[in-house]
Write an enzyme that holds these catalytic residues in place. Structure first.
Site, PDB file in Angstrom:
ATOM      1  N   SER A  33       0.682  -1.233  -0.153  1.00 27.39           N
ATOM      2  CA  SER A  33       0.013  -0.037   0.063  1.00 27.39           C
ATOM      3  C   SER A  33       0.923   0.993   0.030  1.00 27.39           C
ATOM      4  O   SER A  33       0.441   2.205  -0.536  1.00 27.39           O
ATOM      5  CB  SER A  33      -1.127   0.019   1.217  1.00 27.39           C
ATOM      6  OG  SER A  33      -0.213  -0.300   2.384  1.00 27.39           O
ATOM      7  N   GLY A  85       8.343  -0.428   0.586  1.00 23.76           N
ATOM      8  CA  GLY A  85       7.903  -0.443   1.824  1.00 23.76           C
ATOM      9  C   GLY A  85       8.681  -1.613   2.877  1.00 23.76           C
ATOM     10  O   GLY A  85       9.306  -2.131   2.072  1.00 23.76           O
ATOM     11  N   LYS A  97      10.363  -8.089   5.418  1.00 15.94           N
ATOM     12  CA  LYS A  97       9.552  -7.779   4.170  1.00 15.94           C
ATOM     13  C   LYS A  97       8.775  -9.013   3.811  1.00 15.94           C
ATOM     14  O   LYS A  97       9.100 -10.001   4.290  1.00 15.94           O
ATOM     15  CB  LYS A  97      10.115  -7.323   3.058  1.00 15.94           C
ATOM     16  CG  LYS A  97      10.866  -5.870   3.221  1.00 15.94           C
ATOM     17  CD  LYS A  97      11.501  -5.271   2.145  1.00 15.94           C
ATOM     18  CE  LYS A  97      10.620  -5.239   0.769  1.00 15.94           C
ATOM     19  NZ  LYS A  97       9.346  -4.818   0.838  1.00 15.94           N
ATOM     20  N   GLY A  98       7.550  -8.762   3.043  1.00 19.91           N
ATOM     21  CA  GLY A  98       7.131 -10.314   2.600  1.00 19.91           C
ATOM     22  C   GLY A  98       5.593 -10.321   2.941  1.00 19.91           C
ATOM     23  O   GLY A  98       5.017 -11.109   2.845  1.00 19.91           O
ATOM     24  N   GLY A  99       5.131  -9.313   3.887  1.00 16.89           N
ATOM     25  CA  GLY A  99       3.714  -9.253   4.327  1.00 16.89           C
ATOM     26  C   GLY A  99       2.670  -9.429   3.148  1.00 16.89           C
ATOM     27  O   GLY A  99       1.770 -10.009   3.406  1.00 16.89           O
ATOM     28  N   GLY A 100       3.162  -8.617   2.009  1.00 16.18           N
ATOM     29  CA  GLY A 100       2.168  -8.851   0.850  1.00 16.18           C
ATOM     30  C   GLY A 100       2.617  -9.877  -0.089  1.00 16.18           C
ATOM     31  O   GLY A 100       1.874 -10.157  -0.927  1.00 16.18           O
ATOM     32  N   GLU A 106      10.869  -8.906  -4.634  1.00 17.23           N
ATOM     33  CA  GLU A 106      11.587  -7.786  -4.082  1.00 17.23           C
ATOM     34  C   GLU A 106      12.837  -7.719  -3.908  1.00 17.23           C
ATOM     35  O   GLU A 106      13.874  -6.836  -3.942  1.00 17.23           O
ATOM     36  CB  GLU A 106      10.793  -7.486  -2.826  1.00 17.23           C
ATOM     37  CG  GLU A 106       9.218  -7.007  -3.046  1.00 17.23           C
ATOM     38  CD  GLU A 106       8.330  -6.669  -1.621  1.00 17.23           C
ATOM     39  OE1 GLU A 106       7.748  -6.267  -1.763  1.00 17.23           O
ATOM     40  OE2 GLU A 106       8.763  -7.649  -0.569  1.00 17.23           O
ATOM     41  N   LYS A 124       6.444   1.417  11.852  1.00 17.15           N
ATOM     42  CA  LYS A 124       7.329   0.266  11.262  1.00 17.15           C
ATOM     43  C   LYS A 124       8.802   0.172  11.899  1.00 17.15           C
ATOM     44  O   LYS A 124       9.560  -0.801  11.570  1.00 17.15           O
ATOM     45  CB  LYS A 124       7.378   0.117   9.737  1.00 17.15           C
ATOM     46  CG  LYS A 124       6.160   0.398   8.984  1.00 17.15           C
ATOM     47  CD  LYS A 124       5.343  -0.847   8.981  1.00 17.15           C
ATOM     48  CE  LYS A 124       4.085  -0.942   8.123  1.00 17.15           C
ATOM     49  NZ  LYS A 124       4.222  -0.944   6.729  1.00 17.15           N
TER      50      LYS A 124
END
Ligand code: 5RP
Length: 236
Positions: A33, A85, A97-100, A106, A124
């Site tokens: 986002s 992000g 990272k990698g929540g999405g 990435e 964060k």
């Protein structure tokens, strides 16, 4: 000020940051986002860049919708910057990272880039990584063996389900979440990651792991972080 406004603010700050780069180059674009706010802010200036490389199918769709040129990473030799992000970032610029679910692409784009510009709001920022469950993308048939190996790090391992994630892909909620690469994701909760570089290397060694969402080798070089009053720029 709500979190959407904080994301918008930092997206605009990232636009100003990348517009300082000489024109005619390629830009790496992240997923999520906050990255979407950056794409929205940059769209009126897209001619500044000769093209973009994208970190996910969702980002590609968003970039194309705004009229950006999206290049095959194999056709790009020089990438001055990658903007993305994070789910958590520590004081040294190491990230989870990698929540999405886009961690593998990435990390590939981050590895291509000369600098990683991390954009996030101050929620964060953490002293020690691990409060956010660490995503690990795996080859599906290796789920059992990789789970047992990951448990040795002391966390609780769970298979990510399609529920609440990427509903645009029409995945069945009780089924495993499937990444853009056909992988599954194990989320490891309850870690205290005091040595991100070592843990990243160790998890990368487990057979069946595609990518760990610990960005230590590919850490952030610049952090743009928004809070209620302004956006701070931190060189890491
Ligand atoms: C996706 C990511 C994102 O960068 C991370 O999840 C942050 O997303 P958001 O900006 O929506 O909070 O790593 O795989």
């Amino acid at each position: 000020m709500n979190q959407d406004q904080l994301k918008q603010m930092v997206g605009e700050a990232a636009r100003d940051e990348v517009l300082k780069l000489p024109s005619g180059q390629v830009l790496g674009v992240g997923t999520g986002s906050t990255a979407n706010c950056f794409i929205d802010a940059l769209a009126p200036h897209k001619e500044h860049f000769s093209g973009t490389v994208s970190s996910s199918n969702a980002t590609t769709e968003c970039l194309l919708k705004h009229g950006f040129k999206v290049l095959d990473p194999n056709d790009v030799q020089v990438l001055p910057a990658y903007v993305d992000g994070a789910d958590e970032i520590d004081l040294a610029g190491y990230m989870i990272k990698g929540g999405g679910g886009a961690l593998t692409r990435e990390k590939i784009i981050a590895a291509m880039a000369q600098q990683f510009i991390c954009i996030c709001d101050s929620s964060k920022q953490v002293p020690v990584l691990g409060n956010f469950a660490l995503p690990v993308e795996i080859i599906p048939l290796a789920r059992g063996v990789v789970s047992r190996e990951l448990e040795k790090f002391g966390g609780k391992v769970g298979l990510r389900l399609a529920k609440n994630i990427r509903t645009d892909l029409n995945q069945t909620p009780s089924e495993p979440f499937v990444t853009d690469n056909g992988g599954w994701i194990l989320d490891v909760a309850g870690l205290q990651i005091s040595d991100p570089l070592t843990m990243e290397a160790q998890i990368n060694q487990i057979a069946g792991v595609i990518t760990v969402g610990l960005f230590a080798k590919e850490k952030a070089n610049i952090l743009l972080v928004s809070n209620v009053s302004d956006v701070e720029r931190i060189a890491l």
